[in-house]
Design a protein around this motif. Structure first.
Motif, PDB file in Angstrom:
ATOM      1  N   GLU A 172       0.844  -1.184   0.000  1.00  0.00           N
ATOM      2  CA  GLU A 172       0.000   0.000   0.000  1.00  0.00           C
ATOM      3  C   GLU A 172       0.885   1.241   0.000  1.00  0.00           C
ATOM      4  O   GLU A 172       1.847   1.319   0.753  1.00  0.00           O
ATOM      5  N   LEU A 232       0.261   5.390   0.163  1.00  0.00           N
ATOM      6  CA  LEU A 232      -0.736   6.437   0.324  1.00  0.00           C
ATOM      7  C   LEU A 232      -0.427   7.606  -0.603  1.00  0.00           C
ATOM      8  O   LEU A 232       0.699   8.072  -0.689  1.00  0.00           O
ATOM      9  N   GLU A 269      -5.333   5.841  -1.643  1.00  0.00           N
ATOM     10  CA  GLU A 269      -4.205   4.947  -1.862  1.00  0.00           C
ATOM     11  C   GLU A 269      -4.067   4.676  -3.352  1.00  0.00           C
ATOM     12  O   GLU A 269      -5.050   4.707  -4.089  1.00  0.00           O
ATOM     13  N   THR A 283      -8.819   8.725   3.037  1.00  0.00           N
ATOM     14  CA  THR A 283      -7.467   8.338   2.650  1.00  0.00           C
ATOM     15  C   THR A 283      -7.510   7.880   1.198  1.00  0.00           C
ATOM     16  O   THR A 283      -8.419   7.163   0.801  1.00  0.00           O
ATOM     17  N   TYR A 291      -2.689  10.294  -0.299  1.00  0.00           N
ATOM     18  CA  TYR A 291      -3.153  11.352   0.601  1.00  0.00           C
ATOM     19  C   TYR A 291      -3.798  10.702   1.807  1.00  0.00           C
ATOM     20  O   TYR A 291      -4.516   9.719   1.674  1.00  0.00           O
ATOM     21  N   GLU A 292      -3.571  11.266   2.983  1.00  0.00           N
ATOM     22  CA  GLU A 292      -4.256  10.810   4.185  1.00  0.00           C
ATOM     23  C   GLU A 292      -4.690  12.042   4.948  1.00  0.00           C
ATOM     24  O   GLU A 292      -3.876  12.888   5.303  1.00  0.00           O
TER      25      GLU A 292
END
Length: 67
Positions: free
Chosen positions: A3, A5, A15, A13, A7-8
């Motif tokens: 995984e 990311l 992925e 979120t 953006y979180e």
């Protein structure tokens, strides 16, 4: 499956999607983009500041829309 990311944040979120072979066409494309095609470094900070300024003005009643 790994995984990564994109953006979180507080609400969601994002992925990078990987298929069953472990490849991500979107992530590969993003990595091939030149720096000129990506957002400038300070663009996120500018957007956050603008949003906070807008929210503050709305809360204070200083913001209105004509219409």
């Amino acid at each position: 499956m790994r995984e990564i990311l994109a953006y979180e944040g507080p609400c969601f979120t994002v992925e990078w999607y990987y298929d069953e072979n472990g490849t991500s066409q979107a992530f590969d494309y993003f990595n091939r983009l030149g720096d000129a095609q990506k957002l400038p470094e300070n663009e996120k900070q500018r957007a956050i500041f603008s949003m906070q300024s807008y929210n503050t003005r709305v809360q204070k009643g200083e913001y209105y829309e004509e219409g």
